[in-house]
Design a protein around this motif. Structure first.
Motif, PDB file in Angstrom:
ATOM      1  N   LEU A 262      56.757  65.574  52.227  1.00 11.43           N
ATOM      2  CA  LEU A 262      56.243  65.834  50.889  1.00 11.43           C
ATOM      3  C   LEU A 262      54.918  65.108  50.674  1.00 11.43           C
ATOM      4  CD1 LEU A 262      56.576  67.010  48.049  1.00 11.43           C
ATOM      5  CD2 LEU A 262      57.927  64.988  47.455  1.00 11.43           C
ATOM      6  N   LYS A 263      54.852  63.897  51.192  1.00 12.17           N
ATOM      7  CA  LYS A 263      53.621  63.111  51.076  1.00 12.17           C
ATOM      8  C   LYS A 263      52.455  63.826  51.753  1.00 12.17           C
ATOM      9  CE  LYS A 263      53.324  59.723  53.874  1.00 12.17           C
ATOM     10  NZ  LYS A 263      53.643  58.463  54.584  1.00 12.17           N
TER      11      LYS A 263
ATOM     12  N   TRP B 258      52.983  73.116  54.794  1.00 13.48           N
ATOM     13  CA  TRP B 258      52.881  71.902  55.617  1.00 13.48           C
ATOM     14  C   TRP B 258      54.176  71.102  55.617  1.00 13.48           C
ATOM     15  CZ3 TRP B 258      49.251  72.007  58.929  1.00 13.48           C
ATOM     16  CH2 TRP B 258      47.970  72.492  58.640  1.00 13.48           C
ATOM     17  N   TYR B 259      54.994  71.280  54.586  1.00 16.07           N
ATOM     18  CA  TYR B 259      56.267  70.544  54.504  1.00 16.07           C
ATOM     19  C   TYR B 259      57.158  70.872  55.694  1.00 16.07           C
ATOM     20  CZ  TYR B 259      60.637  68.750  52.573  1.00 16.07           C
ATOM     21  OH  TYR B 259      61.817  68.058  52.384  1.00 16.07           O
ATOM     22  N   PHE B 260      57.032  72.085  56.222  1.00 21.29           N
ATOM     23  CA  PHE B 260      57.909  72.545  57.304  1.00 21.29           C
ATOM     24  C   PHE B 260      57.289  72.347  58.687  1.00 21.29           C
ATOM     25  CE2 PHE B 260      58.555  75.058  53.441  1.00 21.29           C
ATOM     26  CZ  PHE B 260      59.897  74.807  53.195  1.00 21.29           C
ATOM     27  N   LYS B 261      56.164  71.645  58.738  1.00 27.81           N
ATOM     28  CA  LYS B 261      55.485  71.395  60.009  1.00 27.81           C
ATOM     29  C   LYS B 261      56.192  70.319  60.832  1.00 27.81           C
ATOM     30  CE  LYS B 261      51.217  69.245  61.717  1.00 27.81           C
ATOM     31  NZ  LYS B 261      49.928  68.606  61.354  1.00 27.81           N
ATOM     32  N   PHE B 262      56.959  69.454  60.162  1.00 29.73           N
ATOM     33  CA  PHE B 262      57.452  68.248  60.815  1.00 29.73           C
ATOM     34  C   PHE B 262      58.948  68.275  61.084  1.00 29.73           C
ATOM     35  CE2 PHE B 262      53.793  67.167  58.142  1.00 29.73           C
ATOM     36  CZ  PHE B 262      52.934  66.663  59.101  1.00 29.73           C
TER      37      PHE B 262
ATOM     38  N   CYS C 228      57.565  61.529  60.529  1.00 27.10           N
ATOM     39  CA  CYS C 228      57.162  62.933  60.590  1.00 27.10           C
ATOM     40  C   CYS C 228      56.525  63.206  61.951  1.00 27.10           C
ATOM     41  CB  CYS C 228      56.161  63.253  59.476  1.00 27.10           C
ATOM     42  SG  CYS C 228      56.908  63.356  57.838  1.00 27.10           S
ATOM     43  N   HIS C 229      57.262  63.868  62.777  1.00 28.59           N
ATOM     44  CA  HIS C 229      56.769  64.227  64.107  1.00 28.59           C
ATOM     45  C   HIS C 229      56.456  65.720  64.113  1.00 28.59           C
ATOM     46  CE1 HIS C 229      56.183  64.144  68.386  1.00 28.59           C
ATOM     47  NE2 HIS C 229      57.095  65.093  68.566  1.00 28.59           N
TER      48      HIS C 229
ATOM     49  N   PRO D  82      52.486  81.726  66.774  1.00 32.91           N
ATOM     50  CA  PRO D  82      51.377  82.494  66.178  1.00 32.91           C
ATOM     51  C   PRO D  82      51.205  82.254  64.679  1.00 32.91           C
ATOM     52  CG  PRO D  82      52.634  83.871  67.687  1.00 32.91           C
ATOM     53  CD  PRO D  82      53.399  82.586  67.559  1.00 32.91           C
ATOM     54  N   LEU D  83      52.336  82.205  63.944  1.00 31.48           N
ATOM     55  CA  LEU D  83      52.223  82.016  62.507  1.00 31.48           C
ATOM     56  C   LEU D  83      51.597  80.668  62.157  1.00 31.48           C
ATOM     57  CD1 LEU D  83      55.562  83.528  61.112  1.00 31.48           C
ATOM     58  CD2 LEU D  83      53.240  84.434  60.876  1.00 31.48           C
ATOM     59  N   TRP D  84      52.002  79.622  62.885  1.00 36.89           N
ATOM     60  CA  TRP D  84      51.436  78.299  62.636  1.00 36.89           C
ATOM     61  C   TRP D  84      49.958  78.260  63.004  1.00 36.89           C
ATOM     62  CZ3 TRP D  84      52.942  75.127  59.290  1.00 36.89           C
ATOM     63  CH2 TRP D  84      54.282  74.815  59.083  1.00 36.89           C
ATOM     64  N   ILE D  85      49.606  78.908  64.093  1.00 36.13           N
ATOM     65  CA  ILE D  85      48.201  78.935  64.509  1.00 36.13           C
ATOM     66  C   ILE D  85      47.350  79.650  63.464  1.00 36.13           C
ATOM     67  CG2 ILE D  85      46.581  79.859  66.218  1.00 36.13           C
ATOM     68  CD1 ILE D  85      48.727  79.396  68.348  1.00 36.13           C
ATOM     69  N   VAL D  86      47.870  80.767  62.958  1.00 35.51           N
ATOM     70  CA  VAL D  86      47.145  81.514  61.917  1.00 35.51           C
ATOM     71  C   VAL D  86      47.027  80.670  60.652  1.00 35.51           C
ATOM     72  CG1 VAL D  86      47.251  83.500  60.364  1.00 35.51           C
ATOM     73  CG2 VAL D  86      47.767  83.784  62.797  1.00 35.51           C
ATOM     74  N   PHE D  87      48.142  80.044  60.255  1.00 33.09           N
ATOM     75  CA  PHE D  87      48.133  79.224  59.039  1.00 33.09           C
ATOM     76  C   PHE D  87      47.178  78.044  59.185  1.00 33.09           C
ATOM     77  CE2 PHE D  87      49.822  75.528  56.713  1.00 33.09           C
ATOM     78  CZ  PHE D  87      49.722  76.018  55.419  1.00 33.09           C
ATOM     79  N   SER D  88      47.241  77.359  60.324  1.00 31.38           N
ATOM     80  CA  SER D  88      46.367  76.213  60.563  1.00 31.38           C
ATOM     81  C   SER D  88      44.900  76.627  60.574  1.00 31.38           C
ATOM     82  CB  SER D  88      46.736  75.540  61.881  1.00 31.38           C
ATOM     83  OG  SER D  88      45.886  74.453  62.151  1.00 31.38           O
ATOM     84  N   SER D  89      44.618  77.751  61.228  1.00 26.62           N
ATOM     85  CA  SER D  89      43.239  78.238  61.295  1.00 26.62           C
ATOM     86  C   SER D  89      42.736  78.637  59.909  1.00 26.62           C
ATOM     87  CB  SER D  89      43.145  79.436  62.235  1.00 26.62           C
ATOM     88  OG  SER D  89      43.538  79.081  63.551  1.00 26.62           O
ATOM     89  N   PHE D  90      43.610  79.312  59.140  1.00 31.16           N
ATOM     90  CA  PHE D  90      43.240  79.703  57.776  1.00 31.16           C
ATOM     91  C   PHE D  90      42.918  78.479  56.931  1.00 31.16           C
ATOM     92  CE2 PHE D  90      44.724  80.049  53.376  1.00 31.16           C
ATOM     93  CZ  PHE D  90      43.852  81.015  52.899  1.00 31.16           C
ATOM     94  N   ASN D  91      43.748  77.436  57.051  1.00 31.99           N
ATOM     95  CA  ASN D  91      43.525  76.235  56.260  1.00 31.99           C
ATOM     96  C   ASN D  91      42.253  75.516  56.654  1.00 31.99           C
ATOM     97  OD1 ASN D  91      45.797  75.060  54.278  1.00 31.99           O
ATOM     98  ND2 ASN D  91      46.740  76.442  55.760  1.00 31.99           N
ATOM     99  N   CYS D  92      41.956  75.520  57.960  1.00 35.22           N
ATOM    100  CA  CYS D  92      40.729  74.860  58.395  1.00 35.22           C
ATOM    101  C   CYS D  92      39.495  75.652  57.965  1.00 35.22           C
ATOM    102  CB  CYS D  92      40.722  74.671  59.909  1.00 35.22           C
ATOM    103  SG  CYS D  92      39.515  73.445  60.447  1.00 35.22           S
ATOM    104  N   ILE D  93      39.619  76.984  57.930  1.00 29.38           N
ATOM    105  CA  ILE D  93      38.517  77.809  57.426  1.00 29.38           C
ATOM    106  C   ILE D  93      38.350  77.578  55.923  1.00 29.38           C
ATOM    107  CG2 ILE D  93      37.777  80.180  56.973  1.00 29.38           C
ATOM    108  CD1 ILE D  93      39.101  80.953  59.640  1.00 29.38           C
TER     109      ILE D  93
END
Length: 322
Positions: free
Chosen positions: A85-86, A145-149, A162-163, A172-183
């Motif tokens: 959550l943090k 992001w809460y479900f990343k760890f 949090c690992h 693929p979904l995480w890669i798309v989400f991460s890329s979208f957030n970085c964009i």
């Protein structure tokens, strides 16, 4: 990183950043909210929103995350659900801070370059709606992001730390989400701030040339308040864009490096890539604390209000002693 960063530099830098950042943003909110800085309601709404977002960045990203990790590594903040959550709050507050900077830059672009739109767009109602929308979208966008760890350890059925899940780097979904957030943060804001500032500066330069032509030769021998105000605007725009670009550059370089090389682990705290990552985070957090200072400190009335705020308790003490 699920483990707290160690080292004298980190142990000193983050407490100093929090010590300066928290009161600076609280004071900025207090002064700007009074509406005595000679700023329009529209500008005030943006600056107060930015100061509030920057304050949240300091509380979540610096105090609850970095300082607690360094000095209280085994506290309840390290329990996986709380830790997750943090992280969501850290990303949300960071994105809100960045996008409010973009929103304010766009508002100033419209005010300077689009006179016909100014009366309709640059209003307190629009500013309040934009600030509120940025806060809501910033929170909603970062919920995944809460479900990343996943827990690093489970002790007595309590998940700790949090690992990052291994699937985060391959799914693929995480890669798309991460890329979208970085964009979305920081590449798109990076581009928009550069573009808007470039267009604004271009407009000011052209307007200045036209004004000098109308004034004739006397323009070189007399002070022109309008030209002086435009020069200050250019300096302010370069200060904001330059600060954002420089302080985010290291983070962007690290992001591109690990995406291109697919190297996601480090040999230790002395690993150059790890140092690059941490320096990027340090500068990123610093960036989220400078926006309000750069905008507000350039206003003479804000500085006057700040002086009055500092003098007030001193006057009360002197009056009490007498």
């Amino acid at each position: 990183m699920h483990e707290p960063v160690t080292g004298l530099v980190y142990a000193i830098y983050y407490p100093v950043l929090a010590t300066v950042g928290v009161p600076a943003n609280v004071v900025a909110i207090a002064i700007l909210s009074r509406g005595k800085c000679g700023l329009s309601k529209c500008i005030t709404y943006y600056l107060v929103g930015m100061a509030a977002a920057d304050l949240l960045v300091i509380i979540t990203g610096v105090i609850l995350n970095r300082i607690v990790a360094i000095y209280f590594a085994a506290s309840s903040m390290s329990i996986t659900p709380i830790c997750s959550l943090k992280i969501v709050l850290i990303y949300a507050s960071r994105d809100i801070s960045v996008w409010l900077t973009v929103a304010f830059t766009f508002d100033r672009f419209v005010a300077i370059c689009c006179r016909k739109m100014k009366t309709k767009y640059c209003t307190k109602k629009t500013a309040a709606m934009v600030v509120g929308t940025v806060f809501v979208l910033g929170c909603l966008q970062n919920i995944p992001w809460y479900f990343k760890f996943e827990p690093l350890y489970t002790i007595n059925e309590v998940p700790w730390y949090c690992h990052t899940k291994s699937s985060f780097y391959t799914a693929p979904l995480w890669i798309v989400f991460s890329s979208f957030n970085c964009i979305a943060t920081p590449f798109l804001p990076f581009f928009l701030i550069l573009l808007l500032n470039a267009l604004t500066v271009r407009y000011i330069v052209i307007a200045n040339r036209a004004r000098k032509a109308l004034r004739g030769n006397n323009a070189h021998n007399s002070n022109d308040p309008e030209l002086e105000n435009r020069k200050k605007s250019i300096i302010l725009l370069f200060a904001i864009s330059g600060s954002f670009i420089l302080l985010w550059m290291t983070f962007i370089i690290h992001y591109l490096y690990y995406r291109i090389t697919n190297i996601y682990s480090y040999t230790g705290y002395n690993d150059p890539v790890f140092i690059l990552q941490e320096v990027g985070y340090m500068l990123l957090l610093l960036s989220c604390c400078t926006n309000t200072c750069i905008y507000a400190a350039t206003q003479s009335k804000f500085r006057e209000e700040l002086k009055n705020l500092v003098k007030y308790p001193l006057k009360r003490i002197v009056k009490f002693l007498k």
